[in-house]
Design a protein around this motif. Structure first.
Motif: not given
Length: 157
Positions: A123, A127, A130
Motif C-alpha cells: 500500500t 492508505k 491491505a
C-alpha cells in the motif's frame, strides 16, 4: 606365513573381497603375530563379508515395515490408492496433489499439484492496510525436497 600364502588368499578372495580388504590382508603379517592361522583369517573375512549383506536385508525389511505402519504410511497409502495429500511447506505455501513416489527423507514426486499461498499487496503512504489475497497455481509434475515439508495430511474429502 609366507607372502606366498597371503597372495594365494588374496587371489582366492579377489572376486568377492574389496580392494580395501586386500590391503588389510597385507597388513596381517605383523611382528607380534608372524604366523596367523589361515582358517581364523578366512573366518574373519567371511564374517566381515556376511554382516553388511545381512544388515542390508534386515534394514530393507525394517524400512518397508516402517513405511507401511509408521508415520510415512500416510504417503504410502497415497501412492497405493492414488489419493491426494495436503502438504504444508516451510515457505508458508500449501500443496494439494497426488504422491507418485517418496523416500525416507520425505522427498516426493508429486503430480497434479495445486500450490496455494497468501500475499499482502503493498500500500502507498496514508492508505489503509491491505487485506491478504489468496493465490494459487497448477503444477503438473514436481519434485519436492523433504527438508521443506512441515506436515502431510490426507485429503479431508
Amino acid at each position: 606365513m609366507s607372502s606366498y600364502d597371503i597372495n594365494t588368499l588374496d587371489s582366492a578372495f579377489r572376486s568377492t573381497v574389496s580392494l580395501s580388504l586386500s590391503t588389510r590382508l597385507d597388513k596381517v603379517e605383523t611382528p607380534q603375530n608372524p604366523n596367523p592361522n589361515p582358517v581364523l583369517l578366512e573366518n574373519r573375512i567371511n564374517l566381515k563379508m556376511s554382516r553388511p549383506m545381512d544388515e542390508d536385508a534386515t534394514a530393507g525389511k525394517n524400512e518397508e515395515e516402517e513405511f507401511n505402519t509408521g508415520p510415512l504410511s500416510v504417503l504410502m497409502m497415497s501412492v497405493k490408492n492414488n489419493t491426494q495429500v495436503l502438504i504444508n511447506c516451510r515457505n508458508n505455501k500449501k500443496l494439494l496433489g497426488r504422491v507418485r513416489a517418496f523416500d525416507r527423507h520425505c522427498n516426493m514426486v508429486l503430480e497434479n499439484v495445486r500450490e496455494m499461498w497468501t500475499e499482502v499487496p503493498k500500500t502507498g503512504k496514508g492508505k489503509k492496510k491491505a487485506h491478504p489475497v489468496n493465490k494459487d497455481r497448477f503444477i503438473s509434475k514436481m519434485f519436492l525436497r523433504g527438508d521443506s515439508v512441515i506436515i502431510v495430511l490426507r485429503n479431508p474429502k
